[in-house]
Design an enzyme around this catalytic site. Structure first.
Site: not given
Ligand code: AP5
Length: 222
Positions: A18, A93, A132, A165, A176
């Site tokens: 994402k 979410r 990552r 991370r 998660r």
């Molecule tokens: P990446 O692009 O980082 O993927 P992502 O979907 O953004 O992954 P996240 O782990 O950041 O998502 P998340 O939803 O768990 O975390 P968030 O930060 O929102 O890619 C992942 C890896 O794959 C990277 O190494 C990338 O290089 C690689 N990659 C990408 N595309 C690829 C491809 N095509 N092929 C191969 N490799 C590829 O949230 C973190 C925490 O914050 C949550 O757990 C929660 O505690 C809190 N939080 C955030 N938002 C909220 C909310 N709205 N409400 C409540 N808590 C929240």
């Protein structure tokens, strides 16, 4: 280029890509990229009171309470009212957050126009997340197996240090994923019911995935 506000939600499990695709989409369509995960990590690294409250939830792989995330989102959206629209990455979410987002956008005479769901298998997610590495200075994201930095541990973009991370430990990733299935996946049905959900395979090279997303967006406009 878009001529009216365009608001896009990127949905998908942790590690689906994402953040990677939200940055590209925002740059291509001149939209604001709004990642609640990045905003929260910024609050944590600044040691703000919001960050201190959020940190424990994040490290355990749980959702941060809606009220905290909602306040942060409202502040950010109000500061950016002039934006052409947003790519929402990591928000909403759960169904309560989806209702809040509808209300906030309605105040700006906008709405969620399209929801792009990045579909990726659990095995691929675990492999991606274990590889990552993120830059602590500029936020650039790498992957040791697919998109490695040129120099070990060093960001290509700014020379900052790359780190794992805190919530990318295996047991936290499993938590998660389970929170995603229970709390976030039901949104797919909500947006499908509105006719604005598009499912796109998140597997393959980043360029390929982005081209699928672009096709899905253009199909919506035609
Ligand atoms: P990446 O692009 O980082 O993927 P992502 O979907 O953004 O992954 P996240 O782990 O950041 O998502 P998340 O939803 O768990 O975390 P968030 O930060 O929102 O890619 C992942 C890896 O794959 C990277 O190494 C990338 O290089 C690689 N990659 C990408 N595309 C690829 C491809 N095509 N092929 C191969 N490799 C590829 O949230 C973190 C925490 O914050 C949550 O757990 C929660 O505690 C809190 N939080 C955030 N938002 C909220 C909310 N709205 N409400 C409540 N808590 C929240």
């Amino acid at each position: 280029m878009v001529t009216r506000a365009l608001d896009i939600v990127l949905l998908g499990p942790p590690g689906a890509g994402k953040g990677t695709q939200a940055k590209r989409t925002a740059a291509a369509f001149e939209l604001l990229h709004l990642s609640t995960g990045d905003l929260l990590r910024d609050e944590v690294s600044r040691g703000s009171s919001l960050g201190q409250e959020a940190q424990g939830f994040m490290n355990r792989g749980e959702l941060v309470p809606d009220a905290l995330v909602g306040k942060m989102l409202v502040n950010k959206l109000h500061a950016q009212v002039a934006a052409r629209g947003c790519v929402f990455d990591g928000y909403p979410r759960n169904t309560d957050q989806a209702v809040l987002l509808d209300g906030l956008l309605a105040e700006l005479n906008r709405r969620v126009d399209i929801v792009l769901y990045l579909a990726v298998s659990d095995e691929e997610i675990v492999a991606r997340i274990s590889g990552r590495r993120s830059c602590g200075s500029c936020g650039a994201v790498y992957n040791l197996s697919h998109i490695p930095p040129k120099r070990d541990g060093i960001c290509d973009a700014c020379g900052g240090t790359l780190a794992i991370r805190e919530d990318d430990r295996e047991e936290v990733v499993r938590q998660r994923l389970s929170v995603y299935r229970e709390r976030t996946a039901p949104l797919l049905g909500v947006y499908r019911g509105r006719g604005i959900l598009r499912e796109v395979s998140g597997v393959g090279a980043e360029d390929k995935v982005f081209s699928r997303l672009r096709t899905a967006m253009e199909a919506r406009a035609s």
